[in-house]
Write a protein that holds these residues in place. Structure first.
Motif, mmCIF file in Angstrom:
data_model
loop_
_atom_site.group_PDB
_atom_site.id
_atom_site.type_symbol
_atom_site.label_atom_id
_atom_site.label_comp_id
_atom_site.label_asym_id
_atom_site.label_seq_id
_atom_site.Cartn_x
_atom_site.Cartn_y
_atom_site.Cartn_z
ATOM 1 N N ILE A 469 2.422 -9.659 -3.196
ATOM 2 C CA ILE A 469 1.157 -9.571 -2.446
ATOM 3 C C ILE A 469 0.485 -10.949 -2.446
ATOM 4 O O ILE A 469 0.233 -11.539 -3.502
ATOM 5 C CB ILE A 469 0.219 -8.508 -3.074
ATOM 6 N N ASP A 470 0.211 -11.450 -1.213
ATOM 7 C CA ASP A 470 -0.396 -12.780 -1.072
ATOM 8 C C ASP A 470 -1.855 -12.720 -0.640
ATOM 9 O O ASP A 470 -2.613 -13.662 -0.830
ATOM 10 C CB ASP A 470 0.352 -13.580 0.006
ATOM 11 N N ASP A 471 -2.224 -11.635 0.029
ATOM 12 C CA ASP A 471 -3.563 -11.577 0.627
ATOM 13 C C ASP A 471 -3.903 -10.102 0.883
ATOM 14 O O ASP A 471 -3.035 -9.239 0.709
ATOM 15 C CB ASP A 471 -3.542 -12.359 1.958
ATOM 16 N N CYS A 472 -5.126 -9.851 1.325
ATOM 17 C CA CYS A 472 -5.476 -8.442 1.610
ATOM 18 C C CYS A 472 -6.662 -8.351 2.549
ATOM 19 O O CYS A 472 -7.418 -9.309 2.712
ATOM 20 C CB CYS A 472 -5.807 -7.726 0.305
ATOM 21 N N THR A 473 -6.791 -7.182 3.190
ATOM 22 C CA THR A 473 -8.051 -6.809 3.830
ATOM 23 C C THR A 473 -8.618 -5.702 2.936
ATOM 24 O O THR A 473 -8.016 -5.378 1.916
ATOM 25 C CB THR A 473 -7.818 -6.256 5.250
ATOM 26 N N SER A 474 -9.734 -5.049 3.371
ATOM 27 C CA SER A 474 -10.272 -4.000 2.484
ATOM 28 C C SER A 474 -9.377 -2.774 2.495
ATOM 29 O O SER A 474 -9.442 -1.937 1.605
ATOM 30 C CB SER A 474 -11.690 -3.646 2.881
ATOM 31 N N SER A 475 -8.487 -2.674 3.513
ATOM 32 C CA SER A 475 -7.662 -1.460 3.569
ATOM 33 C C SER A 475 -6.165 -1.719 3.397
ATOM 34 O O SER A 475 -5.409 -0.787 3.127
ATOM 35 C CB SER A 475 -7.894 -0.741 4.899
ATOM 36 N N THR A 476 -5.715 -2.968 3.556
ATOM 37 C CA THR A 476 -4.266 -3.227 3.553
ATOM 38 C C THR A 476 -3.917 -4.446 2.707
ATOM 39 O O THR A 476 -4.663 -5.430 2.681
ATOM 40 C CB THR A 476 -3.781 -3.483 5.012
ATOM 41 N N LEU A 477 -2.740 -4.370 2.065
ATOM 42 C CA LEU A 477 -2.231 -5.531 1.332
ATOM 43 C C LEU A 477 -1.268 -6.288 2.246
ATOM 44 O O LEU A 477 -0.504 -5.680 3.003
ATOM 45 C CB LEU A 477 -1.485 -5.072 0.074
ATOM 46 N N LEU A 478 -1.309 -7.625 2.175
ATOM 47 C CA LEU A 478 -0.433 -8.451 3.013
ATOM 48 C C LEU A 478 0.489 -9.223 2.077
ATOM 49 O O LEU A 478 0.012 -9.825 1.105
ATOM 50 C CB LEU A 478 -1.262 -9.419 3.859
ATOM 51 N N GLY A 479 1.804 -9.189 2.346
ATOM 52 C CA GLY A 479 2.695 -9.798 1.365
ATOM 53 C C GLY A 479 3.921 -10.467 1.953
ATOM 54 O O GLY A 479 4.079 -10.573 3.173
ATOM 55 N N THR A 480 4.794 -10.913 1.051
ATOM 56 C CA THR A 480 6.052 -11.553 1.423
ATOM 57 C C THR A 480 7.195 -10.787 0.761
ATOM 58 O O THR A 480 7.155 -10.551 -0.455
ATOM 59 C CB THR A 480 6.092 -13.014 0.910
ATOM 60 N N ALA A 481 8.197 -10.412 1.588
ATOM 61 C CA ALA A 481 9.332 -9.672 1.043
ATOM 62 C C ALA A 481 10.160 -10.596 0.162
ATOM 63 O O ALA A 481 10.428 -11.742 0.533
ATOM 64 C CB ALA A 481 10.176 -9.135 2.187
ATOM 65 N N LEU A 482 10.584 -10.114 -1.007
ATOM 66 C CA LEU A 482 11.411 -10.925 -1.912
ATOM 67 C C LEU A 482 12.863 -10.495 -1.849
ATOM 68 O O LEU A 482 13.766 -11.321 -1.706
ATOM 69 C CB LEU A 482 10.888 -10.801 -3.347
ATOM 70 N N GLU A 483 13.112 -9.203 -1.960
ATOM 71 C CA GLU A 483 14.500 -8.708 -1.931
ATOM 72 C C GLU A 483 14.496 -7.196 -1.787
ATOM 73 O O GLU A 483 13.516 -6.531 -2.109
ATOM 74 C CB GLU A 483 15.209 -9.073 -3.233
ATOM 75 N N GLN A 484 15.678 -6.698 -1.331
ATOM 76 C CA GLN A 484 15.811 -5.242 -1.265
ATOM 77 C C GLN A 484 16.078 -4.726 -2.677
ATOM 78 O O GLN A 484 16.640 -5.438 -3.509
ATOM 79 C CB GLN A 484 16.987 -4.885 -0.355
ATOM 80 N N THR A 485 15.667 -3.494 -2.939
ATOM 81 C CA THR A 485 15.892 -2.938 -4.271
ATOM 82 C C THR A 485 16.160 -1.437 -4.157
ATOM 83 O O THR A 485 16.213 -0.883 -3.060
ATOM 84 C CB THR A 485 14.680 -3.237 -5.189
ATOM 85 N N THR A 486 16.373 -0.798 -5.293
ATOM 86 C CA THR A 486 16.469 0.667 -5.333
ATOM 87 C C THR A 486 15.384 1.146 -6.296
ATOM 88 O O THR A 486 14.889 0.354 -7.107
ATOM 89 C CB THR A 486 17.831 1.139 -5.865
ATOM 90 N N LEU A 487 15.069 2.434 -6.224
ATOM 91 C CA LEU A 487 14.035 2.939 -7.129
ATOM 92 C C LEU A 487 14.497 2.847 -8.583
ATOM 93 O O LEU A 487 13.716 2.545 -9.472
ATOM 94 C CB LEU A 487 13.696 4.393 -6.813
ATOM 95 N N GLU A 488 15.806 3.108 -8.798
ATOM 96 C CA GLU A 488 16.328 3.055 -10.175
ATOM 97 C C GLU A 488 16.204 1.643 -10.731
ATOM 98 O O GLU A 488 15.780 1.424 -11.858
ATOM 99 C CB GLU A 488 17.795 3.489 -10.195
ATOM 100 N N GLU A 489 16.583 0.665 -9.880
ATOM 101 C CA GLU A 489 16.512 -0.735 -10.288
ATOM 102 C C GLU A 489 15.040 -1.116 -10.559
ATOM 103 O O GLU A 489 14.722 -1.751 -11.556
ATOM 104 C CB GLU A 489 17.039 -1.574 -9.135
ATOM 105 N N ALA A 490 14.159 -0.669 -9.637
ATOM 106 C CA ALA A 490 12.739 -1.002 -9.775
ATOM 107 C C ALA A 490 12.188 -0.438 -11.080
ATOM 108 O O ALA A 490 11.369 -1.070 -11.748
ATOM 109 C CB ALA A 490 11.953 -0.467 -8.585
ATOM 110 N N ALA A 491 12.647 0.780 -11.450
ATOM 111 C CA ALA A 491 12.160 1.394 -12.689
ATOM 112 C C ALA A 491 12.619 0.567 -13.891
ATOM 113 O O ALA A 491 11.873 0.418 -14.862
ATOM 114 C CB ALA A 491 12.685 2.819 -12.800
ATOM 115 N N ARG A 492 13.861 0.039 -13.809
ATOM 116 C CA ARG A 492 14.387 -0.753 -14.936
ATOM 117 C C ARG A 492 13.614 -2.054 -15.095
ATOM 118 O O ARG A 492 13.286 -2.481 -16.190
ATOM 119 C CB ARG A 492 15.879 -1.069 -14.722
ATOM 120 N N THR A 493 13.317 -2.680 -13.947
ATOM 121 C CA THR A 493 12.679 -3.995 -14.033
ATOM 122 C C THR A 493 11.149 -3.891 -14.036
ATOM 123 O O THR A 493 10.471 -4.915 -13.918
ATOM 124 C CB THR A 493 13.086 -4.898 -12.849
ATOM 125 N N ASP A 494 10.643 -2.637 -14.094
ATOM 126 C CA ASP A 494 9.206 -2.386 -14.082
ATOM 127 C C ASP A 494 8.660 -2.657 -12.691
ATOM 128 O O ASP A 494 8.685 -3.781 -12.212
ATOM 129 C CB ASP A 494 8.492 -3.279 -15.116
#
Ligand code: 5AD
Ligand code: SF4
Length: 503
Positions: A469-494
């Motif tokens: 996340i690089d920036d935001c409005t009051s309702s939305t976060l604006l960001g930069t994609a880093l990489e594709q992932t899976t939920l299992e992987e995301a859970a492992r890496t927090d």
């Protein structure tokens, strides 16, 4: 006691409905079935108002009608039958639908009556008599538990030229065997109904009168619908009900399944499926449920916990069955058991007898909890409810409006601060599709339900993407994609890690 008095009123109402329906049955006997043959190539257009439950119900209606030979169209001008699936929760919602109905009626006149109109859902339940008094207003009036009868009712109305009605509320109907048509779906996230009705009888709320008593759907049919969705490529389900925490079902083996157990079982259908639910009542939000949030990585770290008001005396008059202190203790417990949990709520301004000091209590409760999101309403008196019968709607309109504005302003400030605190964090975002503003950007949701927009690059709808996340409005976060992932992987890496805001 008060709740029992209201439940008795509801029972009397249902008995009365059954009597009326007995008469309707005789009529139906006269008009024999045969709707399959007459549906021909008739096209149906369904317009949905109100809550997520209605969106799902429109899918059930579409499924029932398709099964009977009707086609579904997205173009109202092409439709032979227009159905409005209505909402009665606030007066404003009803007003909007009445305006729409009168527009459709003049269209029906222009087409020399060659357009059938139907009112479905909560307003049908509430306004049956009124809609029928002005008989030429609509052709069918169908309550939320009678959608299986729709083809027959359309046939009857067509054959007799008289309005056809079924607004019987059923203790059994959960449409458990019907796969809703998901024609407005993004193909990534889907609603799954797990229960219908509500027994809570909050004094301001018309839902128990329009949708009837609580009934839970069998566990096996919920799990098979979720499995089917996973096979079709869906990545997120939202379990739906007026008060999901009251879910309870005794399965074939005699095991009693609570809502916490159900969420756990649904989360085990696929590790790559995100699980959300809506909407919950604080009185039934147990440690068991919070533990499922904590222990199952694919159960989202987000809870919608409608408080309605910040003052105990008002909560009591609303019959919410918890105090301000109990609610605050629950949110503290949720934050303790599920670190980083995102909370949202519903708030009502200007309930009967609300004083300035009581309104201030709502503002101070908001300060204490700091919701990420809130749905905020002015109190609107609803016929049949306990509040309409026993309390005076005595807060002047301009005071109600001013108090609502104060609530909205405070919430906007909290949402903005909460979003600003996200800058530099990395979230696992499920891509739902192009953003509203640009096809070059994707919109998705973080685990916490916050909307995130980022450049689409080569990612695809339905991907899980780690987004900084690089920036935001009051309702939305604006960001930069880093990489594709899976939920299992995301859970492992927090799923939430802190990184510097700037590279
Ligand atoms: N007036 C204003 N808001 C209401 N809600 C329900 N009934 C009313 C009413 N009579 C709000 C509550 C509920 C949400 C779905 O709608 O906040 O949680
Ligand atoms: Fe209405 Fe929700 Fe209260 Fe049920 S729990 S009566 S749906 S506000």
């Amino acid at each position: 006691m008060e709740p029992i008095e209201d439940l008795d009123v509801l029972d009397e109402e249902r008995v009365r409905q059954r009597e009326v329906d007995g008469e309707a049955d005789e009529d139906l006997d006269r008009v024999k079935h045969g709707y399959d043959a007459t549906a021909g190539d008739k096209q149906v257009y369904i317009e949905t108002y109100g809550c997520q439950m209605n969106v799902n119900d429109s899918g059930i209606v579409a499924s029932v009608l398709e099964e009977s030979g009707y086609g579904l169209t997205r173009e109202q001008a092409e439709a032979d039958v227009v159905l409005l699936n209505t909402c009665a929760i606030r007066e404003n919602a009803e007003r909007k639908i009445r305006v729409r109905l009168s527009m459709l009626r003049s269209e029906k006149e222009k087409r020399d009556g060659e357009l059938m109109l139907g009112v479905l859902g909560c307003m049908a339940e509430r306004l049956r008599e009124k809609l029928l008094e002005q008989e030429d207003l609509v052709d069918v009036v169908v309550g939320p538990d009678a959608y299986r009868d729709l083809p027959q009712l359309l046939y009857e109305a067509d054959a007799t030229g008289q309005a056809a009605v079924n607004v019987e509320l059923s203790k059994q109907e959960t449409y458990e065997d019907i796969q809703p048509v998901r024609y407005d779906s993004n193909g990534v996230s889907a609603y799954v109904s797990i229960m219908r009705g509500c027994d809570n009888m909050c004094t301001f709320c018309v839902v128990p009168f329009t949708r009837g008593r609580e009934e839970s759907r069998p566990v096996t049919t919920i799990l098979s619908e979720v499995s089917q969705l996973v096979e079709e490529g869906y990545k997120e389900v939202t379990l739906l009900g007026q008060n999901v925490n009251s879910y309870h079902y005794t399965d074939e083996s005699g095991t009693s399944v609570s809502f916490a157990e159900l969420v756990d079982r649904v989360s085990r259908v696929s590790t790559e499926l995100r699980v959300r639910y809506s909407t919950s009542h604080p009185k039934d939000c147990t440690d068991d449920l919070l533990t499922v949030h904590r222990d199952r990585p694919n159960v989202c770290n987000y809870i919608h916990l409608p408080v309605q008001h910040g003052n105990t005396e008002v909560l009591d008059r609303m019959r919410r069955t918890y105090t301000r202190e109990e609610y605050l203790a629950l949110t503290e417990r949720a934050k303790e058991l599920c670190p980083g949990v995102s909370l949202s709520t519903d708030l009502i301004a200007g309930f009967c007898g609300e004083t300035e000091a009581q309104h201030e209590d709502t503002l101070s409760l908001m300060e204490a909890v700091r919701y990420d999101h809130a749905y905020m309403f002015k109190y609107s008196e609803r016929p049949q409810t306990y509040a309409a019968r026993k309390y005076e709607d005595d807060v002047p309109a301009d005071t109600k409006q001013r108090r609502l504005e104060e609530i909205i302003e405070l919430q906007n400030q909290h949402a903005k601060e909460s979003n600003e605190a996200e800058i530099g964090r990395v979230h696992t975002v499920l891509v739902e599709g192009p953003s509203k503003k640009s096809d070059e950007q994707f919109f998705g949701r973080a685990d916490t339900n916050k909307g995130v927009v980022f450049d689409r690059e080569d990612y695809e709808k339905g991907d899980y993407v780690r987004v900084r996340i690089d920036d935001c409005t009051s309702s939305t976060l604006l960001g930069t994609a880093l990489e594709q992932t899976t939920l299992e992987e995301a859970a492992r890496t927090d799923s939430i890690t802190t990184e510097p805001a700037m590279a």
